[in-house]
Design a protein around this motif. Structure first.
Motif, PDB file in Angstrom:
ATOM      1  N   GLU A  66      22.519  14.691 -40.992  1.00  0.00           N
ATOM      2  CA  GLU A  66      20.810  14.787 -40.901  1.00  0.00           C
ATOM      3  C   GLU A  66      20.166  14.348 -42.225  1.00  0.00           C
ATOM      4  O   GLU A  66      19.304  13.441 -42.283  1.00  0.00           O
ATOM      5  CB  GLU A  66      20.517  16.031 -40.480  1.00  0.00           C
ATOM      6  CG  GLU A  66      19.014  16.100 -40.339  1.00  0.00           C
ATOM      7  CD  GLU A  66      18.590  17.473 -39.836  1.00  0.00           C
ATOM      8  OE1 GLU A  66      17.201  17.642 -39.214  1.00  0.00           O
ATOM      9  OE2 GLU A  66      19.001  18.375 -39.857  1.00  0.00           O
ATOM     10  N   VAL A  71      22.923  10.133 -37.217  1.00  0.00           N
ATOM     11  CA  VAL A  71      22.996  10.590 -36.041  1.00  0.00           C
ATOM     12  C   VAL A  71      24.247  11.196 -35.579  1.00  0.00           C
ATOM     13  O   VAL A  71      25.514  10.549 -35.889  1.00  0.00           O
ATOM     14  CB  VAL A  71      22.656   9.921 -35.036  1.00  0.00           C
ATOM     15  CG1 VAL A  71      22.464  10.260 -33.714  1.00  0.00           C
ATOM     16  CG2 VAL A  71      21.037   9.255 -35.096  1.00  0.00           C
ATOM     17  N   CYS A  72      24.506  12.448 -35.228  1.00  0.00           N
ATOM     18  CA  CYS A  72      25.719  12.873 -34.880  1.00  0.00           C
ATOM     19  C   CYS A  72      25.555  13.352 -33.173  1.00  0.00           C
ATOM     20  O   CYS A  72      24.757  14.126 -32.997  1.00  0.00           O
ATOM     21  CB  CYS A  72      25.852  14.178 -35.562  1.00  0.00           C
ATOM     22  SG  CYS A  72      27.537  14.885 -35.320  1.00  0.00           S
ATOM     23  N   PHE A  73      26.552  12.589 -32.622  1.00  0.00           N
ATOM     24  CA  PHE A  73      26.422  12.579 -31.255  1.00  0.00           C
ATOM     25  C   PHE A  73      27.764  13.575 -30.741  1.00  0.00           C
ATOM     26  O   PHE A  73      28.956  12.993 -31.217  1.00  0.00           O
ATOM     27  CB  PHE A  73      26.375  11.466 -30.375  1.00  0.00           C
ATOM     28  CG  PHE A  73      26.503  11.537 -29.047  1.00  0.00           C
ATOM     29  CD1 PHE A  73      25.226  11.749 -28.341  1.00  0.00           C
ATOM     30  CD2 PHE A  73      27.545  11.194 -28.098  1.00  0.00           C
ATOM     31  CE1 PHE A  73      25.248  11.727 -26.800  1.00  0.00           C
ATOM     32  CE2 PHE A  73      27.750  11.479 -26.772  1.00  0.00           C
ATOM     33  CZ  PHE A  73      26.441  11.454 -26.213  1.00  0.00           C
ATOM     34  N   LEU A 117      23.033  14.660 -28.527  1.00  0.00           N
ATOM     35  CA  LEU A 117      22.807  14.695 -29.860  1.00  0.00           C
ATOM     36  C   LEU A 117      23.023  16.186 -30.333  1.00  0.00           C
ATOM     37  O   LEU A 117      22.368  17.030 -29.924  1.00  0.00           O
ATOM     38  CB  LEU A 117      21.690  13.951 -30.340  1.00  0.00           C
ATOM     39  CG  LEU A 117      21.442  12.532 -30.094  1.00  0.00           C
ATOM     40  CD1 LEU A 117      19.896  12.086 -30.442  1.00  0.00           C
ATOM     41  CD2 LEU A 117      22.428  11.658 -30.864  1.00  0.00           C
TER      42      LEU A 117
END
Length: 72
Positions: free
Chosen positions: A56, A61-63, A70
């Protein structure tokens, strides 16, 4: 990726079986702008939450493919 590997070692160096990664070397999971972090089920929640927290502030972006959403 560096921050994650500073917290948990990569599979080839995981002599004490403490790493959440299920494949290695982790850099081999990178493909263009994407990196997939295959994780052991027993540590997936902790590792994915940490990865999202690290991503962050970097504007990444972390999916979560397991939750199909997300990560906050």
């Amino acid at each position: 990726m560096t921050a994650l590997l500073e917290r948990w070692c990569d599979i080839p160096e995981n002599e004490e079986d403490t790493s959440p990664w299920s494949t290695g070397s982790l850099i081999n999971e990178a493909s263009g702008p994407l990196i997939c972090f295959p994780m052991r089920w027993s540590m997936a929640e902790e590792a994915s939450a940490y990865a999202a927290a690290v991503a962050e502030p970097m504007g990444l972006v972390c999916f979560d493919t397991q939750q199909n959403r997300l990560r906050p």
